[in-house]
Design a protein around this motif. Sequence first.
Motif, short mmCIF file in Angstrom:
data_model
loop_
_atom_site.label_atom_id
_atom_site.label_comp_id
_atom_site.label_asym_id
_atom_site.label_seq_id
_atom_site.Cartn_x
_atom_site.Cartn_y
_atom_site.Cartn_z
N ASP A 31 -7.08 -3.75 -7.32
CA ASP A 31 -5.81 -3.78 -7.11
C ASP A 31 -4.89 -5.51 -7.32
OD1 ASP A 31 -3.88 -4.80 -4.58
OD2 ASP A 31 -4.20 -3.15 -4.34
N ASN A 33 -2.83 -7.45 -5.63
CA ASN A 33 -2.75 -8.20 -4.92
C ASN A 33 -4.14 -8.32 -3.92
OD1 ASN A 33 -1.82 -10.36 -2.72
ND2 ASN A 33 -0.71 -8.52 -1.70
N PRO A 34 -5.69 -8.29 -4.58
CA PRO A 34 -6.68 -8.41 -3.36
C PRO A 34 -6.93 -8.78 -1.86
CG PRO A 34 -7.13 -9.71 -5.74
CD PRO A 34 -5.65 -8.99 -5.85
N GLN A 35 -7.06 -7.73 -2.09
CA GLN A 35 -7.53 -8.04 -0.22
C GLN A 35 -8.55 -8.64 0.29
OE1 GLN A 35 -3.97 -8.85 1.95
NE2 GLN A 35 -3.38 -8.71 -0.64
N ALA A 36 -9.33 -8.25 -0.78
CA ALA A 36 -10.72 -8.51 -0.03
C ALA A 36 -11.58 -8.58 -1.30
CB ALA A 36 -11.20 -7.24 0.16
N HIS A 39 -11.87 -5.08 -4.29
CA HIS A 39 -10.68 -4.22 -4.05
C HIS A 39 -10.07 -3.56 -5.06
CE1 HIS A 39 -5.92 -4.43 -1.62
NE2 HIS A 39 -6.72 -2.86 -2.54
N HIS A 102 -7.71 2.85 -1.48
CA HIS A 102 -8.16 1.06 -1.58
C HIS A 102 -9.77 1.38 -1.50
CE1 HIS A 102 -4.01 -0.29 -1.43
NE2 HIS A 102 -3.11 0.58 -1.45
N LEU A 104 -12.30 -1.52 -0.77
CA LEU A 104 -12.26 -2.56 0.05
C LEU A 104 -13.69 -2.94 0.72
CD1 LEU A 104 -8.88 -2.02 1.90
CD2 LEU A 104 -9.21 -4.53 0.97
#
Length: 114
Positions: A31, A33-36, A39, A102, A104
């Motif tokens: 991703d 815009n990684p959230q972990a 990701h 996704h 994560l």
Amino acid sequence: MPTDCLFCKIVEGTIPANRVYEDEWCIGFPDINPQAPTHLLLIPKQHIASQAKALAEHKPLLGHLMATAADLARAQGLDKGYRVVVNTGDEGGQTVHHLHLHLLGGRAMRWPPG
């Protein structure tokens, strides 16, 4: 395939992506815009606008996406756990209207997610 779909353009190769996985049905890539710490996105090569648009004929593909997410989680070393998310529709947080999962992991996930 819709000509304005970002993920269809990735499938076609007109927009580059760092493909960490690919088979005849899907592509996996990080991703932007990684959230972990880990990701990844897993997208079907076939355009389906969202989970809400999936039909009975898509069941083999949907099962393949989930099994592939588990394979990717193992390959990424997410032995302590991970989360698979499918945002559906605008109110569900979907920003690209092409079905995608996704994956994560790499940190503890909280509940509720948002």
